[in-house]
Write an enzyme that holds these catalytic residues in place. Structure first.
Site, PDB file in Angstrom:
ATOM      1  N   HIS A 205       0.832  -1.211   0.000  1.00  0.00           N
ATOM      2  CA  HIS A 205       0.000   0.000   0.000  1.00  0.00           C
ATOM      3  C   HIS A 205       0.865   1.260   0.000  1.00  0.00           C
ATOM      4  O   HIS A 205       0.557   2.246  -0.677  1.00  0.00           O
ATOM      5  CB  HIS A 205      -0.922   0.008   1.224  1.00  0.00           C
ATOM      6  CG  HIS A 205      -2.086  -0.912   1.110  1.00  0.00           C
ATOM      7  ND1 HIS A 205      -1.942  -2.275   1.014  1.00  0.00           N
ATOM      8  CD2 HIS A 205      -3.430  -0.674   1.070  1.00  0.00           C
ATOM      9  CE1 HIS A 205      -3.130  -2.839   0.934  1.00  0.00           C
ATOM     10  NE2 HIS A 205      -4.056  -1.889   0.959  1.00  0.00           N
ATOM     11  N   HIS A 246       0.404  -4.220   9.095  1.00  0.00           N
ATOM     12  CA  HIS A 246       1.838  -4.364   8.887  1.00  0.00           C
ATOM     13  C   HIS A 246       2.557  -3.986  10.172  1.00  0.00           C
ATOM     14  O   HIS A 246       2.020  -3.254  11.018  1.00  0.00           O
ATOM     15  CB  HIS A 246       2.328  -3.449   7.754  1.00  0.00           C
ATOM     16  CG  HIS A 246       2.101  -3.997   6.381  1.00  0.00           C
ATOM     17  ND1 HIS A 246       2.938  -4.916   5.794  1.00  0.00           N
ATOM     18  CD2 HIS A 246       1.120  -3.749   5.486  1.00  0.00           C
ATOM     19  CE1 HIS A 246       2.489  -5.208   4.581  1.00  0.00           C
ATOM     20  NE2 HIS A 246       1.378  -4.514   4.379  1.00  0.00           N
ATOM     21  N   ASP A 250       7.822  -2.607   8.182  1.00  0.00           N
ATOM     22  CA  ASP A 250       7.322  -2.707   6.805  1.00  0.00           C
ATOM     23  C   ASP A 250       7.076  -1.325   6.206  1.00  0.00           C
ATOM     24  O   ASP A 250       7.348  -1.091   5.024  1.00  0.00           O
ATOM     25  CB  ASP A 250       6.031  -3.513   6.772  1.00  0.00           C
ATOM     26  CG  ASP A 250       6.170  -4.867   7.444  1.00  0.00           C
ATOM     27  OD1 ASP A 250       7.303  -5.352   7.550  1.00  0.00           O
ATOM     28  OD2 ASP A 250       5.141  -5.429   7.865  1.00  0.00           O
TER      29      ASP A 250
END
Length: 333
Positions: A205, A246, A250
């Site tokens: 994302h 996450h 990350d």
């Protein structure tokens, strides 16, 4: 009012038709690279689906972001997805604004070639094309982009997923052995993408969000939207951590990896043409307006343009005791 709307609609339709013609020509030249970029997007999704089969749930790891940010909860996990969807749709609409707007700076086909170059798995195909066209002289050593690095990373180190459907006790934490190759190739879209596990380092994302923000930062024209884009990117990072989709690592790795990849690739790829510098030939009506404007400003037009014969007038001025007298003699009169 009706006449005005009809006239503006006619102008808009002509603008759309003209832009469609231009973009079709660019698409005919670059469709291979767009298709390669979309194919690499599918390969990335296939790799993320594959790591889900070998994911093993476990206790959530200690994370500084989890301590600093309160957990949103499973019922509010949709917030981060909503923000990401708004970012994606806004960028998509912006790339198509040349079809309806008078002021345009980009070509839709070329900007998506650029974006996919930052996103896709590898770039040897596009780099060979740029080298063939002699758009740069040296071969570019950066043949991997963000998603290729991401696939290597999450296959090299598999962490227990912090998301709710990836924790111990969830039926979706580990996928059963596939019954056929077709089941793997179809990746169970979109459910398989939404409920994936194991593809953690680093956040996909954030890859998309940062690539979109960086692209608009360079090719966009509204300063407020550029600033708003960075604010939304920071907000998206916090929402991802608070939603427990996450780990903090990350998101942090995504921030510096995407910026570095975009920076180096942007140096190697050729610059996109700027449409604001294109000068169109003037029509006769526009040329007349320009000449009148010059005359009003005191700038005469080319004197050699008017070659009509004129009668020569000789003016003799002399002074006597009674005052000044003018003696005009016209030749040929």
């Amino acid at each position: 009012m009706t006449l005005y709307i009809r006239r503006e609609a006619s102008k808009l339709w002509k603008r759309v038709c003209s832009e469609v013609t231009t973009e079709i020509g660019l698409l005919a030249e670059n469709w291979k690279y767009l298709l390669a970029g979309l194919l690499c997007q599918y390969i990335h999704g296939l790799a993320a689906r594959g790591v889900h089969y070998i994911h093993r749930p476990g206790p959530t790891l200690q994370d500084l972001g989890y301590i600093a940010l309160p957990e949103l909860g499973q019922d509010k996990s949709y917030i981060s997805e909503t923000v990401f969807t708004c970012v994606f749709l806004s960028f998509l609409l912006w790339t198509f604004h040349p079809f309806i707007m008078k002021s345009k700076k980009i070509y839709t086909v070329l900007i998506w070639c650029r974006v996919l170059a930052f996103l896709v798995v590898s770039l040897p195909f596009s780099l060979c094309y740029f080298k063939k066209k002699k758009l740069f002289s040296r071969p570019a050593p950066f043949k991997q982009a963000c998603q290729f690095l991401r696939v290597i990373t999450f296959y090299a180190t598999q962490l227990p997923g912090p998301n709710y459907h990836c924790r111990e006790g969830s039926e979706l934490a580990t996928l059963p052995r596939p019954h056929s190759v077709l089941e793997v190739l179809l990746i169970n879209f979109p459910r398989g993408v939404i409920y994936g596990c194991g593809d953690l380092i680093f956040s996909s994302h954030m890859i998309f969000t940062l690539v979109f923000v960086l692209t608009y930062q360079k090719y966009g024209s509204k300063r407020f939207i550029k600033l708003l884009g960075w604010v939304i990117a920071i907000l998206q990072s916090l929402l991802i951590i608070a939603s427990r989709k996450h780990y903090t690592v990350d998101v942090v790795v995504a921030w510096y990896t995407v910026n570095l990849v975009v920076f180096f690739l942007d140096k190697k790829l050729p610059e996109l043409p700027d449409r604001t510098t294109v000068l169109l030939p003037l029509s006769s009506k526009d040329r007349t307006k320009e000449e009148n404007h010059k005359l009003l400003n005191g700038n005469g037009v080319d004197p050699t343009a008017d070659r009509r014969p004129r009668a020569q007038v000789n003016v003799k001025i002399y002074e006597d005791s009674n005052g000044v007298h003018n003696d005009n003699a016209t030749n040929g009169a």
